[in-house]
Every structure is written in structure tokens, then in C-alpha cells.
Design a protein around this motif. Structure first.
Motif, short mmCIF file in Angstrom:
data_model
loop_
_atom_site.label_atom_id
_atom_site.label_comp_id
_atom_site.label_asym_id
_atom_site.label_seq_id
_atom_site.Cartn_x
_atom_site.Cartn_y
_atom_site.Cartn_z
N LEU A 65 45.10 40.89 37.24
CA LEU A 65 44.34 40.93 38.48
C LEU A 65 43.06 40.11 38.34
O LEU A 65 42.64 39.44 39.29
CB LEU A 65 44.02 42.38 38.86
CG LEU A 65 43.30 42.59 40.18
CD1 LEU A 65 44.07 41.99 41.35
CD2 LEU A 65 43.05 44.07 40.41
N ILE A 108 42.89 45.81 47.43
CA ILE A 108 44.31 45.48 47.37
C ILE A 108 45.10 46.33 48.37
O ILE A 108 44.87 47.53 48.49
CB ILE A 108 44.86 45.75 45.96
CG1 ILE A 108 44.05 44.96 44.93
CG2 ILE A 108 46.34 45.42 45.87
CD1 ILE A 108 44.27 45.42 43.51
N VAL A 130 45.20 40.73 48.92
CA VAL A 130 44.06 41.01 48.06
C VAL A 130 42.85 40.36 48.70
O VAL A 130 42.88 39.16 49.02
CB VAL A 130 44.27 40.45 46.64
CG1 VAL A 130 43.07 40.77 45.75
CG2 VAL A 130 45.56 40.98 46.03
N LEU A 181 49.22 43.57 40.87
CA LEU A 181 48.45 44.23 41.93
C LEU A 181 48.44 45.75 41.80
O LEU A 181 47.54 46.41 42.32
CB LEU A 181 49.02 43.85 43.30
CG LEU A 181 49.10 42.37 43.62
CD1 LEU A 181 49.65 42.18 45.02
CD2 LEU A 181 47.76 41.68 43.45
#
Length: 132
Positions: free
Chosen positions: A27, A68, A58, A85
Motif C-alpha cells: 500500500l 480505501i 484509494v 488494499l
């Protein structure tokens, strides 16, 4: 097969561009890629869609933590991009608990606690008791 795009807010409006996620493994990598699309630390949206099975959005605002949204966590979990995610915080699980069953997680607050259901009432009829 996946589709990924960046939407970066600029002083002239929103600028959209396709992007490749080949070098994205975390991420943090995804957030860094998004931040590079906005030299002024403005808002950037990353849109990811995989084979009509799931999609993710996102939102990155400057150096703030990414926000997210994933449409289907169970489907996304079967994708390497979806796994990026699906953070422990997003899934409501303890860090490192990779064995959690995504289908059983209460991700939207609609599941009823164990033992409670509409059919479990005092008279067993499935209907709410109404005093007369």
C-alpha cells in the motif's frame, strides 16, 4: 487482467491517466505512485478494477494515510492487487491474522451477531410480537 488509473487534482482540474502496477507490492508503494502524480500534494484517486470481479478506490491526500474502498473483499483477496488494499485495519482483524475468513467478517455492519436472527423470537413464529 486489471485496469488501473490515477485521477490527480490540479489547479486546472482533474487529470486522468492509466497506470501500471507492476512495481507496486505494498500500500505504501501505491501511495507513493499516487503522490508522484500530484506535485502539489493535492488529492489523488487510484482506481483499480480486476476482471469485473471487484474494484477498489484509494484516496490519497498529501501525506495523510490512504483511505480505501474495496467493493468485494473476498474476491479482492484472491488477487495480488486486492491483497495490497486489504489492510488488517480495513478488514477489522488483528495484524498478522492472515487466516481470517473474509466471508465471515462484518465489513459493512449488516450482519447480525451469532444467535440473533429475524426468525429467532419468543414465540418461534418468525414475526415480531405485538401487544394487543
Amino acid at each position: 487482467m486489471y485496469f488501473a488509473a490515477l485521477l490527480a487534482r490540479t489547479e486546472d482540474g482533474w487529470e486522468a491517466s492509466d497506470t501500471e502496477l507492476d512495481d507496486v507490492e505494498t500500500l505504501s508503494d501505491l501511495a507513493e505512485l499516487a503522490r508522484e502524480a500530484s506535485p502539489e500534494d493535492d488529492t489523488v484517486l487510484v482506481l483499480i478494477e480486476q476482471e469485473d470481479a471487484w474494484f477498489g478506490v484509494v484516496r490519497i491526500d498529501g501525506e495523510d494515510d490512504p483511505r480505501i474502498y474495496v467493493s468485494d473483499a473476498a474476491a479482492a483477496a484472491r488477487s495480488s492487487y486486492g491483497e495490497i488494499l486489504l489492510t488488517d485495519e480495513l478488514l477489522g482483524r488483528e495484524p498478522g491474522d492472515d487466516d481470517a475468513d473474509l466471508d465471515s467478517l462484518d465489513l459493512d455492519g449488516t450482519e447480525e451477531p451469532d444467535g440473533d436472527s429475524e426468525d429467532d423470537d419468543e414465540d418461534g413464529s418468525g414475526a415480531d410480537a405485538v401487544p394487543h
